[in-house]
Design an enzyme around this catalytic site. Structure first.
Site, PDB file in Angstrom:
ATOM      1  N   ARG A  35     -32.909  17.436  -6.662  1.00 12.76           N
ATOM      2  CA  ARG A  35     -32.795  17.918  -5.278  1.00 12.76           C
ATOM      3  C   ARG A  35     -33.303  19.346  -5.127  1.00 12.76           C
ATOM      4  O   ARG A  35     -33.849  19.707  -4.079  1.00 12.76           O
ATOM      5  CB  ARG A  35     -31.338  17.834  -4.838  1.00 12.76           C
ATOM      6  CG  ARG A  35     -30.920  16.404  -4.610  1.00 12.76           C
ATOM      7  CD  ARG A  35     -29.447  16.306  -4.353  1.00 12.76           C
ATOM      8  NE  ARG A  35     -29.105  14.950  -3.942  1.00 12.76           N
ATOM      9  CZ  ARG A  35     -27.869  14.480  -3.911  1.00 12.76           C
ATOM     10  NH1 ARG A  35     -26.858  15.258  -4.240  1.00 12.76           N
ATOM     11  NH2 ARG A  35     -27.633  13.246  -3.523  1.00 12.76           N
ATOM     12  N   LYS A 198     -21.120  -5.890  -0.924  1.00 16.63           N
ATOM     13  CA  LYS A 198     -20.493  -6.514   0.246  1.00 16.63           C
ATOM     14  C   LYS A 198     -21.432  -6.564   1.438  1.00 16.63           C
ATOM     15  O   LYS A 198     -22.273  -5.691   1.615  1.00 16.63           O
ATOM     16  CB  LYS A 198     -19.260  -5.694   0.648  1.00 16.63           C
ATOM     17  CG  LYS A 198     -18.167  -5.752  -0.389  1.00 16.63           C
ATOM     18  CD  LYS A 198     -16.993  -4.952   0.077  1.00 16.63           C
ATOM     19  CE  LYS A 198     -15.808  -5.139  -0.855  1.00 16.63           C
ATOM     20  NZ  LYS A 198     -14.684  -4.299  -0.429  1.00 16.63           N
ATOM     21  N   GLY A 354     -28.507   4.128  -2.442  1.00 21.28           N
ATOM     22  CA  GLY A 354     -27.596   3.991  -3.576  1.00 21.28           C
ATOM     23  C   GLY A 354     -28.096   3.228  -4.776  1.00 21.28           C
ATOM     24  O   GLY A 354     -28.967   3.697  -5.517  1.00 21.28           O
ATOM     25  N   GLY A 377     -26.921   7.280   2.266  1.00 18.01           N
ATOM     26  CA  GLY A 377     -26.231   7.046   3.534  1.00 18.01           C
ATOM     27  C   GLY A 377     -27.130   7.354   4.718  1.00 18.01           C
ATOM     28  O   GLY A 377     -27.140   6.634   5.719  1.00 18.01           O
TER      29      GLY A 377
HETATM   30  P1  AMP Z   1     -23.594  -1.532  -2.841  1.00 15.64           P
HETATM   31  O1  AMP Z   1     -23.027  -0.163  -3.071  1.00 15.64           O
HETATM   32  O2  AMP Z   1     -22.989  -2.267  -1.732  1.00 15.64           O
HETATM   33  O3  AMP Z   1     -25.111  -1.503  -2.802  1.00 15.64           O
HETATM   34  O4  AMP Z   1     -23.193  -2.389  -4.116  1.00 15.64           O
HETATM   35  C1  AMP Z   1     -23.676  -2.122  -5.394  1.00 15.64           C
HETATM   36  C2  AMP Z   1     -22.763  -2.757  -6.398  1.00 15.64           C
HETATM   37  O5  AMP Z   1     -22.680  -4.131  -6.162  1.00 15.64           O
HETATM   38  C3  AMP Z   1     -23.235  -2.603  -7.821  1.00 15.64           C
HETATM   39  O6  AMP Z   1     -22.341  -1.767  -8.508  1.00 15.64           O
HETATM   40  C4  AMP Z   1     -23.196  -4.023  -8.366  1.00 15.64           C
HETATM   41  O7  AMP Z   1     -22.605  -4.105  -9.637  1.00 15.64           O
HETATM   42  C5  AMP Z   1     -22.346  -4.747  -7.375  1.00 15.64           C
HETATM   43  N1  AMP Z   1     -22.641  -6.179  -7.338  1.00 15.64           N
HETATM   44  C6  AMP Z   1     -23.837  -6.758  -7.220  1.00 15.64           C
HETATM   45  N2  AMP Z   1     -23.737  -8.093  -7.298  1.00 15.64           N
HETATM   46  C7  AMP Z   1     -22.435  -8.378  -7.488  1.00 15.64           C
HETATM   47  C8  AMP Z   1     -21.706  -9.585  -7.642  1.00 15.64           C
HETATM   48  N3  AMP Z   1     -22.326 -10.765  -7.646  1.00 15.64           N
HETATM   49  N4  AMP Z   1     -20.380  -9.508  -7.803  1.00 15.64           N
HETATM   50  C9  AMP Z   1     -19.770  -8.299  -7.811  1.00 15.64           C
HETATM   51  N5  AMP Z   1     -20.399  -7.122  -7.656  1.00 15.64           N
HETATM   52  C10 AMP Z   1     -21.721  -7.163  -7.502  1.00 15.64           C
END
Ligand code: AMP
Length: 396
Positions: A35, A198, A354, A377
């Site tokens: 950064r 999610k 992220g 974000g």
């Molecule tokens: P996000 O911050 O929403 O982009 O989520 C990223 C996280 O989702 C990572 O740490 C992954 O390990 C997790 N992730 C991806 N696929 C799965 C899955 N099938 N079950 C549980 N966690 C997951």
């Protein structure tokens, strides 16, 4: 878009909001200075013009008061090495220290102000605090994309005190130009790849993207909510029971808008959430009880690589599985490789938000895609709403 290139800083003191929120180890060594390096072109442009630079930033999450752990004094020496010149430091960002330091500052010099978040007025967006910051300089430059989605005193409110003297730094300008390449893409087909844990945090983004894209690829934990919503058996995979309706609505909206939506057809499942768990590949609609989907399967990988390979504009947010575990990273790596191959064939690819950034860096492919966004974000919020408080404040 008005940037530092359209402004002559000669004999001007520029108040520059940068993002120097760098990770420090327990001895206050900077463990990643990306950064800081990113801000150098903007700082050097101002100095080259014959201006002076007053830098302001936050660092960490102090609790609205001085906390040595989060003092920006720890980065002065390294900043001075990067710039190849001494950097002055004001031990408070407002008040007498800051005022006299900025008054004494000569053209060609650089001053760094202490952590803005030692004052709660920063995040509260207090106008009088923003005015005090503004009083230190003649022109305002915002180069902190990572905080541009916050209406804080230094990122947004301050701009009103410089009605004719406010511009974007190169980091901001670059980020916005790159996101706009996706949002206003003329090179079709446009494909968005959404993964991660999610669906809940990404509903608005997906909905907003539907009017701009041709293909939507779904992966990661959110897949199982879509599968269950359509009547599939997902075992103990991650599912958001309260988002089943929304998943169906996304499918319906995509269809109405003529967007091809791709949900995984096979999945790598595990009998526990760890890298040593037993694993097997199954149809995603038939996950046995006690097993959970942790990655996309080989058929899905193949299909996704084909869609990505035929795309001209690509946005990737979120991993296809639990890529932090080596046994469940194959799908994420396959998508990264497909994006790299498409980029080599002339597609424009933006990786942002992220964990897809962590993934592309893990595979050392950051230089083989068109652009890796620095603002997680902020990027997602820009896609969601089409603007950001930090951007509007300058454009207004
Ligand atoms: P996000 O911050 O929403 O982009 O989520 C990223 C996280 O989702 C990572 O740490 C992954 O390990 C997790 N992730 C991806 N696929 C799965 C899955 N099938 N079950 C549980 N966690 C997951």
């Amino acid at each position: 878009m008005k940037t530092v290139d359209q402004y002559n800083f000669r004999d001007k003191k520029a108040v520059v909001r940068v993002d120097f929120n760098v990770p420090l180890d327990k001895d206050f060594n900077i463990t990643d200075d990306t950064r800081m390096r990113a801000a150098l072109p903007t700082i050097n442009k101002i100095l080259r013009d014959g201006g002076a630079v007053i830098l302001m930033s936050h660092l960490g999450r102090p609790k609205d008061a001085y906390d040595e752990k989060y003092s920006l004094k720890h980065i002065v020496k390294h900043l001075s090495t990067l710039l190849g010149k001494p950097v002055r430091f004001a031990s408070d960002c407002i008040g007498d220290f800051a005022k006299s330091a900025s008054k004494e500052l000569k053209m060609g010099e650089v001053l760094l102000l202490e952590n803005l978040r030692f004052h709660k007025q920063e995040t509260a967006g207090t106008e009088s605090f923003a005015q005090e910051l503004a009083s230190l300089g003649d022109v305002y430059v915002n180069d902190a994309f990572g905080t541009a989605h916050r209406a804080h005193a230094s990122t947004s409110i301050i701009a009103k005190f410089f009605p004719n003297d406010k511009v974007f730094g190169y980091v901001m300008a670059n980020e916005i130009a790159n996101i706009n390449k996706v949002l206003n893409a003329s090179e079709k087909p446009v494909t968005a790849i959404m993964g991660g844990a999610k669906v809940s945090g990404k509903i608005l983004i997906i909905e907003n993207l539907l009017s701009k894209i041709d293909n939507l690829i779904i992966g990661g934990g959110m897949s199982y909510t879509f599968v269950k919503a359509q009547g599939g058996k997902v075992g103990s995979s991650l599912v958001e029971e309260d988002k089943l309706d929304i998943a169906l609505k996304i499918l319906k909206d995509a269809k109405e808008k003529g967007v091809n939506i791709y949900i995984p057809t096979d999945t790598v499942i595990a009998d526990a959430f760890n890298n040593e768990a037993n694993k097997q590949t199954v149809d995603i609609n038939a996950i046995p009880d006690g097993w959970m989907g942790l990655d996309i399967g080989p058929d899905t990988e193949k299909k996704y690589a084909e869609v990505i390979g035929n795309s001209k504009t690509i946005l990737w947010n979120g991993p296809m599985g639990v890529f932090e575990m080596s046994n469940f990273e194959h799908g994420t790596k396959a998508v990264a490789d497909a994006i790299v191959a498409a980029t080599k064939n002339g597609a424009y690819s933006l990786i942002g938000g992220g964990d897809s950034v962590s993934a592309i860096n893990k595979y050392k492919l950051g230089n083989e895609v068109s652009y890796v966004s620095t603002g997680g974000g902020a990027l997602l919020e820009y896609i969601e709403s089409g603007s950001l408080p930090g951007v509007e404040a300058i454009e207004k």
